[in-house]
Design a protein around this motif. Structure first.
Motif, mmCIF file in Angstrom:
data_model
loop_
_atom_site.group_PDB
_atom_site.id
_atom_site.type_symbol
_atom_site.label_atom_id
_atom_site.label_comp_id
_atom_site.label_asym_id
_atom_site.label_seq_id
_atom_site.Cartn_x
_atom_site.Cartn_y
_atom_site.Cartn_z
ATOM 1 N N VAL A 176 0.898 -0.890 -0.056
ATOM 2 C CA VAL A 176 -0.161 -0.279 -0.130
ATOM 3 C C VAL A 176 0.489 1.180 -0.023
ATOM 4 O O VAL A 176 0.664 1.919 -0.955
ATOM 5 C CB VAL A 176 -0.699 0.205 1.341
ATOM 6 C CG1 VAL A 176 -1.788 0.803 1.272
ATOM 7 C CG2 VAL A 176 -1.734 -0.741 1.230
ATOM 8 N N ALA A 177 1.516 1.263 0.979
ATOM 9 C CA ALA A 177 2.844 2.919 0.939
ATOM 10 C C ALA A 177 3.423 3.070 -0.127
ATOM 11 O O ALA A 177 4.142 4.170 -0.668
ATOM 12 C CB ALA A 177 3.446 2.159 2.477
ATOM 13 N N LYS B 102 2.797 9.427 -7.430
ATOM 14 C CA LYS B 102 3.216 10.644 -7.632
ATOM 15 C C LYS B 102 3.763 10.561 -9.114
ATOM 16 O O LYS B 102 3.826 11.409 -9.599
ATOM 17 C CB LYS B 102 4.053 10.858 -6.239
ATOM 18 C CG LYS B 102 3.540 11.240 -5.319
ATOM 19 C CD LYS B 102 2.622 12.824 -4.814
ATOM 20 C CE LYS B 102 2.024 12.840 -4.031
ATOM 21 N NZ LYS B 102 1.761 14.362 -3.597
ATOM 22 N N VAL B 103 4.554 8.912 -9.535
ATOM 23 C CA VAL B 103 5.286 9.014 -10.287
ATOM 24 C C VAL B 103 4.083 9.967 -12.041
ATOM 25 O O VAL B 103 4.594 9.645 -12.392
ATOM 26 C CB VAL B 103 6.050 7.608 -10.681
ATOM 27 C CG1 VAL B 103 6.544 7.777 -11.953
ATOM 28 C CG2 VAL B 103 7.149 7.553 -10.027
ATOM 29 N N VAL B 104 2.890 8.677 -11.417
ATOM 30 C CA VAL B 104 1.843 8.870 -12.439
ATOM 31 C C VAL B 104 1.086 9.570 -12.789
ATOM 32 O O VAL B 104 0.959 10.297 -13.649
ATOM 33 C CB VAL B 104 0.477 7.364 -11.787
ATOM 34 C CG1 VAL B 104 -0.579 7.398 -12.951
ATOM 35 C CG2 VAL B 104 1.392 5.733 -11.529
ATOM 36 N N HIS C 226 5.251 15.845 4.568
ATOM 37 C CA HIS C 226 4.040 16.038 2.785
ATOM 38 C C HIS C 226 4.332 14.550 2.274
ATOM 39 O O HIS C 226 4.288 14.305 1.325
ATOM 40 C CB HIS C 226 4.835 16.728 1.914
ATOM 41 C CG HIS C 226 4.825 18.028 2.743
ATOM 42 N ND1 HIS C 226 4.248 18.806 2.518
ATOM 43 C CD2 HIS C 226 5.887 19.229 2.980
ATOM 44 C CE1 HIS C 226 3.907 20.288 3.267
ATOM 45 N NE2 HIS C 226 5.289 20.428 3.061
ATOM 46 N N ASP C 227 4.274 13.160 3.146
ATOM 47 C CA ASP C 227 4.957 11.679 2.595
ATOM 48 C C ASP C 227 2.883 11.833 1.712
ATOM 49 O O ASP C 227 2.224 11.508 2.620
ATOM 50 C CB ASP C 227 4.820 11.259 4.266
ATOM 51 C CG ASP C 227 4.735 9.256 3.814
ATOM 52 O OD1 ASP C 227 4.596 9.067 2.328
ATOM 53 O OD2 ASP C 227 3.674 8.836 4.507
ATOM 54 N N PRO C 228 3.435 10.829 1.112
ATOM 55 C CA PRO C 228 4.445 10.646 -0.301
ATOM 56 C C PRO C 228 5.147 12.064 -0.649
ATOM 57 O O PRO C 228 4.266 12.880 -1.167
ATOM 58 C CB PRO C 228 4.235 9.176 -0.691
ATOM 59 C CG PRO C 228 3.273 9.663 -1.373
ATOM 60 C CD PRO C 228 2.060 10.385 -0.382
ATOM 61 N N THR D 221 11.271 10.216 -4.401
ATOM 62 C CA THR D 221 11.932 9.866 -3.376
ATOM 63 C C THR D 221 11.415 9.003 -2.303
ATOM 64 O O THR D 221 11.859 7.678 -2.236
ATOM 65 C CB THR D 221 12.869 10.683 -3.186
ATOM 66 O OG1 THR D 221 12.014 11.748 -1.918
ATOM 67 C CG2 THR D 221 13.637 10.848 -3.700
ATOM 68 N N THR D 222 9.948 8.828 -2.167
ATOM 69 C CA THR D 222 9.346 7.825 -1.344
ATOM 70 C C THR D 222 9.244 6.779 -1.612
ATOM 71 O O THR D 222 9.432 5.601 -1.080
ATOM 72 C CB THR D 222 7.905 8.698 -0.637
ATOM 73 O OG1 THR D 222 8.460 9.901 -0.120
ATOM 74 C CG2 THR D 222 7.443 8.126 0.285
ATOM 75 N N TYR D 223 8.936 6.815 -3.345
ATOM 76 C CA TYR D 223 8.598 5.145 -4.261
ATOM 77 C C TYR D 223 10.065 4.820 -3.899
ATOM 78 O O TYR D 223 9.863 3.747 -3.865
ATOM 79 C CB TYR D 223 7.948 6.070 -5.039
ATOM 80 C CG TYR D 223 8.287 4.725 -6.079
ATOM 81 C CD1 TYR D 223 7.595 3.845 -5.861
ATOM 82 C CD2 TYR D 223 9.211 4.704 -7.470
ATOM 83 C CE1 TYR D 223 7.608 2.427 -6.575
ATOM 84 C CE2 TYR D 223 8.826 3.983 -8.043
ATOM 85 C CZ TYR D 223 7.849 2.648 -7.888
ATOM 86 O OH TYR D 223 8.224 1.377 -8.739
#
Length: 525
Positions: free
Chosen positions: A74-75, A82-84, A365-367, A380-382
């Motif tokens: 999920v995370a 965010k990439v998409v 501000h996650d993610p 970078t969270t991904y």
């Protein structure tokens, strides 16, 4: 006599006014006037060969996040969104510019906006290809890389009001993002699927990198009549390291890292203070420096050189402590709040250092997605959050887990193997079996033995590759157990040298005088 005195005092007033204006200049020099900032730097390993992909992402890391996302984590999927979203919100370019016109202090042009956006878009498309294995995304990424590489000729100021050197900074910002995308497209094959980037196109892209490196990025270090000694130098050093990886140029890579070592003590003081926040009166520019240092340190660590992360007693980590105080507490010139933008470097730094201050910053501000100004890589969270590769925290009090069966993973994400004692030890196993299991035994006087398949690991006193074939242990089979700041394990042989995984490219050795990335191991119990 009165005229002389009047001229004298007028001159003094003008000099004082000029000095005040100079010190307030937004691109002012940052000088280190605090003796406490002097510290012994960690000597960088001279990188001579490169791991690919090697700009913020390794193949092992891409495998890990791809598998987690595709298996419903999920995370990881929330971060991948965010990439998409960035791809969906930023259409593919319909033209490229031979001349990119750039302005300073927010002065922009269509070509400047596009090349910044395209650099991040290319990286997002590369990440999407790495996750899905669908070549529609790699084809779009190649279209952007090839388009700019074959069309771009030069940068130029928009008009006379702009800083004449702005081109150098713009090149330092966009180039690493293009390179990070290019490294994935060139080298990573999700599920064996190749992006099929032609050698001719790779050569054209390499020529583009040499153009921006030689004619813009290199100018930042004082050879072109200026040296701001601020985030410009950091961005340029980071850019050179990224370019060095793609070009397989040790000289380019090492020069970029050397420039960062020169700049770091001025940019981050010993107590973590970053004067650039006060100097620029905003919450952005000092984060440029922190992000550039962090991304460069991560690239170096991927190449087996951990020295930027540990430089000047973990000075980068101290910089993030300053950032925490600026966001959550009060400093003398506080321009940040909990609502301010957070750049992607904090997630990468949190992956390495894991401090509570960094955790609080990344949670704001996650993610994390891409920065609004498209200056530095995002997502970078991904790519980096919880990128542990299966390691667990070190034992309590950093003591070795005597009597416990463990496995060790190297910097390349692979397992250390005793090879059943039939050949020299390696760090190449994708999964662990009996040969990759070691029992930690007490060797007395704070030292340990490692035993696998009934035989003991030997350092061979550093004279040859390590083995696991001793039926009884002696001094060469004794190791000092150490734990690094980021929770990794080091092993120091009786010869005083450290065990190295050699990043899986050759048999393991025990001959390193200082521990870096290849000499640190993830512990799994």
């Amino acid at each position: 006599m009165k005229k002389i005195n009047l001229s004298y005092w007028l001159g003094c007033v003008l000099l004082l006014a000029s000095a005040f204006i100079f010190t307030q200049c937004k691109k002012s020099l940052v000088t280190d006037n605090a003796p406490a900032n002097a510290a012994t730097a960690t000597a960088p390993r001279s990188v001579t060969s490169f791991v690919h992909p090697g700009v913020l992402n390794t193949a092992a890391n891409l495998d890990l996040i791809r598998n987690e996302a595709n298996n419903g984590d999920v995370a990881r999927n929330a971060a991948y969104q965010k990439v998409v979203d960035f791809i969906n919100n930023n259409p593919m370019p319909t033209q490229f510019y031979s001349t990119v016109y750039v302005g300073s202090n927010g002065h922009t042009s269509p070509s400047k906006s596009q090349i910044r956006k395209d650099a991040i878009l290319a990286y997002a498309l590369a990440l999407r290809f790495a996750k899905t294995g669908d070549t529609q995304w790699s084809d779009k990424c190649k279209f952007i890389l090839n388009g700019w590489a074959s069309t771009f000729q030069n940068y130029a100021p928009i008009d006379a009001s702009d800083n004449p050197h702005q081109s150098d900074l713009e090149a330092s910002w966009t180039t690493p993002s293009f390179v990070a995308a290019a490294e994935i497209i060139r080298y990573y094959q999700p599920n064996g699927v190749s992006a099929n980037w032609s050698q001719a196109d790779i050569n054209t892209f390499s020529n583009y990198l040499n153009n921006v490196k030689n004619n813009y990025i290199n100018h930042t270090f004082g050879g072109n009549g200026y040296n701001y000694n601020n985030n410009w130098n950091v961005s340029a050093g980071y850019a050179k390291m990224a370019v060095g990886v793609f070009l397989n140029s040790a000289s380019v890579f090492n020069d970029g890292e050397a420039q960062l070592n020169i700049t770091m003590p001025n940019m981050i003081h010993a107590d973590g203070t970053m004067p650039e926040e006060c100097d620029r009166t905003d919450c952005v520019h000092y984060q440029y420096s922190l992000t550039g240092f962090t991304y460069a340190a991560e690239i170096a660590a991927m190449q087996g050189d951990n020295s930027l992360y540990t430089a000047l007693s973990n000075r980068i980590s101290a910089g993030y402590d300053f950032m925490y105080r600026s966001f959550f507490q009060n400093i003398s010139c506080d321009y940040c709040s909990t609502g301010s933008a957070v750049y992607g470097g904090v997630e990468v730094a949190y992956h390495h250092y894991g401090t509570s201050n960094m955790g609080a910053l990344r949670d704001l501000h996650d993610p994390l997605g891409a920065p609004a100004d498209n200056t530095f890589l995002g997502f970078t969270t991904y790519t980096h959050y919880n990128l542990s590769g299966g390691t667990t925290p070190p034992p309590a009090n950093n003591n070795p887990p005597i009597g416990t069966v463990i496995t060790l993973t190297g910097f390349n994400g692979k397992y250390v193997s005793g090879e059943n004692g039939t050949q020299a030890m390696t760090c190449t196993r994708a999964t662990d079996g009996d040969w990759e299991h070691f029992t930690v035994l007490d060797a007395g006087n704070g030292k340990i033995y490692l035993r696998s398949m009934g035989k003991y690991v030997s350092s061979e006193n550093g004279a040859q590759a390590m083995t696991c074939n001793r039926t009884t242990p002696g001094d060469w089979e004794k190791f000092t157990w150490g734990v690094t700041a980021d929770g990794k394990i080091t092993l120091q042989g009786n010869n005083g040298k450290y065990v190295s995984s050699e990043n899986g490219t050759q048999a393991m050795t025990c001959n390193r005088t200082t521990p870096q990335g290849w000499e640190s191991f993830g512990l799994n119990q």
